[in-house]
Design a protein around this motif. Structure first.
Motif, PDB file in Angstrom:
ATOM      1  N   GLY A  19     -79.777  22.660 -25.070  1.00  0.00           N
ATOM      2  CA  GLY A  19     -78.591  21.959 -26.221  1.00  0.00           C
ATOM      3  C   GLY A  19     -79.249  20.391 -26.273  1.00  0.00           C
ATOM      4  N   SER A  20     -78.456  19.634 -26.254  1.00  0.00           N
ATOM      5  CA  SER A  20     -77.567  18.433 -26.245  1.00  0.00           C
ATOM      6  C   SER A  20     -77.942  17.364 -24.758  1.00  0.00           C
ATOM      7  CB  SER A  20     -76.359  17.220 -27.224  1.00  0.00           C
ATOM      8  OG  SER A  20     -76.663  18.313 -28.148  1.00  0.00           O
ATOM      9  N   TYR A  21     -78.034  18.041 -23.730  1.00  0.00           N
ATOM     10  CA  TYR A  21     -78.594  17.338 -22.720  1.00  0.00           C
ATOM     11  C   TYR A  21     -79.793  17.627 -22.073  1.00  0.00           C
ATOM     12  CZ  TYR A  21     -73.131  17.347 -22.774  1.00  0.00           C
ATOM     13  OH  TYR A  21     -72.388  16.570 -23.349  1.00  0.00           O
ATOM     14  N   LEU A  22     -80.027  16.431 -21.420  1.00  0.00           N
ATOM     15  CA  LEU A  22     -81.700  16.704 -20.398  1.00  0.00           C
ATOM     16  C   LEU A  22     -80.783  16.766 -18.836  1.00  0.00           C
ATOM     17  CD1 LEU A  22     -82.154  12.852 -22.443  1.00  0.00           C
ATOM     18  CD2 LEU A  22     -82.812  15.132 -23.107  1.00  0.00           C
ATOM     19  N   TYR A  23     -81.751  16.523 -18.254  1.00  0.00           N
ATOM     20  CA  TYR A  23     -81.167  17.998 -17.290  1.00  0.00           C
ATOM     21  C   TYR A  23     -82.261  17.288 -16.299  1.00  0.00           C
ATOM     22  CZ  TYR A  23     -77.643  20.732 -18.657  1.00  0.00           C
ATOM     23  OH  TYR A  23     -76.685  21.014 -18.590  1.00  0.00           O
ATOM     24  N   SER A  37     -77.904  11.709 -26.524  1.00  0.00           N
ATOM     25  CA  SER A  37     -77.322  10.216 -26.954  1.00  0.00           C
ATOM     26  C   SER A  37     -77.860   8.125 -26.302  1.00  0.00           C
ATOM     27  CB  SER A  37     -76.105   9.909 -26.835  1.00  0.00           C
ATOM     28  OG  SER A  37     -75.486   9.733 -25.818  1.00  0.00           O
ATOM     29  N   ILE A  38     -78.433   8.772 -25.090  1.00  0.00           N
ATOM     30  CA  ILE A  38     -78.989   8.036 -23.878  1.00  0.00           C
ATOM     31  C   ILE A  38     -79.823   6.479 -24.932  1.00  0.00           C
ATOM     32  CG2 ILE A  38     -80.700   9.151 -22.913  1.00  0.00           C
ATOM     33  CD1 ILE A  38     -79.487   7.662 -20.588  1.00  0.00           C
ATOM     34  N   SER A  39     -81.020   7.675 -25.735  1.00  0.00           N
ATOM     35  CA  SER A  39     -82.126   6.957 -26.750  1.00  0.00           C
ATOM     36  C   SER A  39     -81.478   7.097 -28.392  1.00  0.00           C
ATOM     37  CB  SER A  39     -83.639   7.555 -26.291  1.00  0.00           C
ATOM     38  OG  SER A  39     -83.925   7.463 -27.099  1.00  0.00           O
ATOM     39  N   PRO A  40     -81.716   6.244 -28.977  1.00  0.00           N
ATOM     40  CA  PRO A  40     -81.628   6.969 -30.459  1.00  0.00           C
ATOM     41  C   PRO A  40     -82.428   7.462 -30.898  1.00  0.00           C
ATOM     42  CG  PRO A  40     -81.404   4.364 -29.650  1.00  0.00           C
ATOM     43  CD  PRO A  40     -81.372   5.182 -28.609  1.00  0.00           C
TER      44      PRO A  40
END
Length: 92
Positions: A19-23, A37-40
């Motif tokens: 989804g919207s998360y990096l693991y 959102s850690i990076s534009p």
């Protein structure tokens, strides 16, 4: 600890996106979850663009070729030390 010494010590063992998360899983076994959102560039990317990534070298970072974005493992583990945009997202 300086950011350059962090970059020398922190490496990824595994990396995936849901989804919207990096693991990311570090070589030390630590599991970390970051919102895109850690990076534009990541924040505005489509799911297909997010999924098109390469792990750099021996785990020193991640590269998104279509987005022209590179993030070091250390910057994902310690975003506050690298002045990355990092918004806390509630998990409602």
């Amino acid at each position: 600890m300086s950011s350059s010494s962090l970059e020398d010590k922190e490496k990824l063992k595994d990396f995936w996106i849901e989804g919207s998360y990096l693991y990311l899983k570090t070589l030390k076994g630590k599991l970390i979850k970051r919102h895109k959102s850690i990076s534009p560039r990541l924040a505005s990317a489509t799911q297909a663009e997010l999924q098109n990534f390469e792990i750099l070298g021996d785990g020193i970072g991640i590269h998104w070729p279509k987005l022209d974005e590179d993030l070091s493992a250390a910057s994902l583990i310690y975003p506050e030390k690298f002045n990355l945009i990092f918004k806390k997202v509630s998990s409602k």
